[in-house]
Each structure stands twice: as structure tokens, then as C-alpha cells.
Design a protein around this motif. Sequence first.
Motif, short mmCIF file in Angstrom:
data_model
loop_
_atom_site.label_atom_id
_atom_site.label_comp_id
_atom_site.label_asym_id
_atom_site.label_seq_id
_atom_site.Cartn_x
_atom_site.Cartn_y
_atom_site.Cartn_z
N UNK A 103 -0.52 5.88 9.86
CA UNK A 103 0.17 5.03 8.89
C UNK A 103 -0.11 5.53 7.48
N UNK A 104 0.93 5.58 6.67
CA UNK A 104 0.77 5.93 5.25
C UNK A 104 1.20 4.78 4.35
N UNK A 105 2.36 4.17 4.64
CA UNK A 105 2.88 3.09 3.81
C UNK A 105 2.77 1.76 4.55
N UNK A 106 2.48 0.69 3.78
CA UNK A 106 2.40 -0.66 4.36
C UNK A 106 2.85 -1.67 3.32
N UNK A 107 3.65 -2.63 3.75
CA UNK A 107 3.98 -3.80 2.93
C UNK A 107 3.94 -5.02 3.83
N UNK B 218 4.31 8.29 2.49
CA UNK B 218 4.11 7.46 1.30
C UNK B 218 5.46 7.07 0.69
N UNK B 219 5.50 5.88 0.07
CA UNK B 219 6.72 5.46 -0.64
C UNK B 219 6.39 4.31 -1.57
N UNK B 220 7.27 4.11 -2.52
CA UNK B 220 7.15 2.98 -3.43
C UNK B 220 7.85 1.77 -2.82
N UNK C 236 -6.07 4.69 -0.67
CA UNK C 236 -6.60 3.34 -0.82
C UNK C 236 -7.93 3.25 -0.09
N UNK C 237 -8.99 2.93 -0.81
CA UNK C 237 -10.33 2.92 -0.23
C UNK C 237 -10.45 1.94 0.94
N UNK C 238 -9.64 0.88 0.95
CA UNK C 238 -9.70 -0.09 2.03
C UNK C 238 -9.21 0.48 3.35
N UNK C 239 -8.31 1.46 3.28
CA UNK C 239 -7.61 1.91 4.48
C UNK C 239 -7.76 3.40 4.79
N UNK D 282 0.87 -1.18 0.00
CA UNK D 282 0.00 0.00 0.00
C UNK D 282 0.91 1.23 0.00
N UNK D 283 1.15 1.85 -1.18
CA UNK D 283 2.07 3.00 -1.24
C UNK D 283 1.61 4.18 -0.40
#
Length: 416
Positions: free
Chosen positions: A118-122, A144-146, A103-106, A97-98
Motif C-alpha cells: 500500500x502506498x496511498x490511503x484515504x 502515491x497520489x494527492x 509517513x512514520x506511522x505506516x 496518507x499520500x
Amino acid sequence: MHRVLMETPPLATEDLAEAERLDALNRFDVIDTPREEAFDRITRLIRNIFDLPVAIVSMIDGHRQWYKAYEGLENREVSRDQTFCKYTMQDLMPLVVPDARDDARFARNPMVTAAPQVRFYAGVPLRTTDGHNIGTICAIGFEPRAFSQRESAILSDLAALAMDELELRQLASVDALTGALSRRAFKERAASALALAQRHKHGLACIAFDLDHFKSINDNHGHATGDKVLAAVAAACRGLLRGTDIFGRLGGEEFALILPHTDRAHMGGVAEKVREAIERIAIRNGGTAVPVTSSFGMAALDARTGDIDALLANADAALYEAKAGGRNRCVAWRPPNDAPAGPRRRVLKAGRILFNNRMSSIDCTVRTLGEDGAGLDVTSAVGVPETFSLQIRSDAFETRCRIVAQAERHLEVEFC
């Protein structure tokens, strides 16, 4: 057991799949165990490799995501309905999740809209060899990040390492910090002692205890002081035990004793001696004394108790009664209403607490279950009514319950 027909199809595919997943998780016997360096090392690697502030190795039971290892967070668990990882659990591939706000889920998740923002998740699922996702490892950022395919592959390798460690920990026999037996080794030796007691018809008792307000010790005095307390408790216990007694560390601050050739009439004396010894422990953090007390639950082997899980479940129920009664005390297990009911058994099942004419519900994890009662783990006991319906969809089970004892995150109930 009190069963009723449920209004919805009781054996839906997703309910059976969840029951099988929880069975797989239960086989590893890892939920609520102490932190271990092998898993902490993985979270440190995640933070250092990806330069991110938060890393977690987690398991997901019926109502929560519980952290076996974590870096960059204060809490050790989060409600299942709030976690990003419930989506990771649904797939075989890494979930990236960049930017959670896009993201509509989060986007409306409280962990995104409020602290820790939280902004970024992997995340990558922890998958067993028989195909069940029992948990996740994840990397989290506040910007946010790639996340490249190469980074996803590295995170997947770290998930495989975590699963390897879960397999290896089943072979460990001694807890490194306290010198007590590990949970699995304790249960193996206890099961042998119980079988011997049944064969030769001699007494055997189980004492389960945990330290009162141990989280406050860690929060107020630091984890290093908390570790000193745990080591001192173990030393105090060993000083009172016979060579034939079995002593194990079952969780972070939870311990258990098996006392061969000890019946119900004598187990209370042993528990009281251990309780007093723990209360006398003198640990200081600088110039401040750290008070240490503990609560005890006791259960004796009888004709209705068939195995070590049932005996431990009975002792657990008494332990929670000791906590509800004010802590720093010893309580012996008895069936609800002193009826000649069968014992509890330890389980790991997803449940729901239904109340307010079934308009309101709370997820729970059923940890012990018997003919007349159960032990339930919840995110918080606050707001749970005194009476409610307990539903276990995978068992097509539903019954009315009444709370007989409760702690901050645990309910002991009897079936009405």
C-alpha cells in the motif's frame, strides 16, 4: 464470576471509551454478517469515483478490522494492529496518507513493506449519532497520489451513506439470497418464542450450524457456486421444518433454528435430519461435485437460560465443539465439566490473552461470556497456548483459562 484486581488502573478512560464504542457497534449487530448489495455498491462507487484499486467498508471490533464490503482484496479481515484504519478511528476528520513510505506511522507496516504494498490511503470514520466511531470507509492505492478537499468531502458523504445503510438494514427481515430470516428478525421472533415457552412452561430448543470449509468452496469454485450452496442449504432446511419453527441466517455461512415444543431429548433428532439433508445436497461446478457438510451445536431452554442471547451463546459453544471434534457432526451444549453453571451471554468486548509470564499478549474479541467460560475470536488460533490469562480491562476482569475447543479463529475456554 472469577475476578482479580489488575495491576494497572482497571477503569482507565480509554478502556471505558472502547467499551462504549463496542457497545455501539454491537447495537448494529453487523459483525460477521453476509455481504449486502447496498454496501457493495458503496465500494464500487469509491473505486470508480477515485480511480483506485481498493475500496473497503469496515467495522473494527476488539482485535481486527472486518470488511462488510470490499473490492480489490482477497481477505475479509486484517489484524487491528496492522490496519491504517485504527488511526482513522481516533479522529472526526478524514485521514489522508499520500505516500505511506514517507509517513512514520505506516512506513514499517507489513501491508506497506510487503504485499499488497500500500502506498496511498484515504479513510473516513463511520460515526454513530451518539458519537462513536464503529468503523471506516477507505480508498487505497498502490501508487502515491494527492487527495483534494473536494475528494475528501465526497468520501465523507459516502461514509454518511454507509451509516444510513446500517440504520436501514436493521429494518430488513428476510435475507435476499436464502429467504431465511435476517439475523435481527430471527432474534426478535426467537425472543418472542422463548418468552412464550417460559410463560407456558413448554420446551424450546436452539440449533446453530454452519457450513464446513465454506471459504474453500468460494476459493475453489467461485462465489456464484458458493451462493448456490447457501440457497440449497436453506431450501433443504425449509423442507424439514414445521410451520412453527424459526429459521434464520446469522452470518455468511452460519444459520440457526428455534424449535418450539422441542426438548433436549428430541432436538438431536432434528439436527441429525438437517445434517443428513445438507450432506445429500448435489451441487456441481462444471463437471466437479462440490461436497457440502455442516457442523451443529444444540442447546435446550432451561431454568438458567434467561434470554435468546444466552440460548444462542450456548448453542454456539456446542457448535465450536463440533468443529473441534472433526466437523460434520451434532453436539449438545453442556456446562464445563458438566457443572451446574449459568449459561453464556453474547457480548462484544475487547480482551487480551496473556501468557509467557505476561511477556506475550494477543488481542481478542470476547463474543460469549459466562460464569465458568468464554468464547473468544482471534486473528489466528495458531500459537495460543493451552492455558493463559484472559484480561477484559473495561470490566476489571482477569482469570486463568484453559482451551476446551478451538477453530481457526475461535477459542472456547473454561475458567480455571
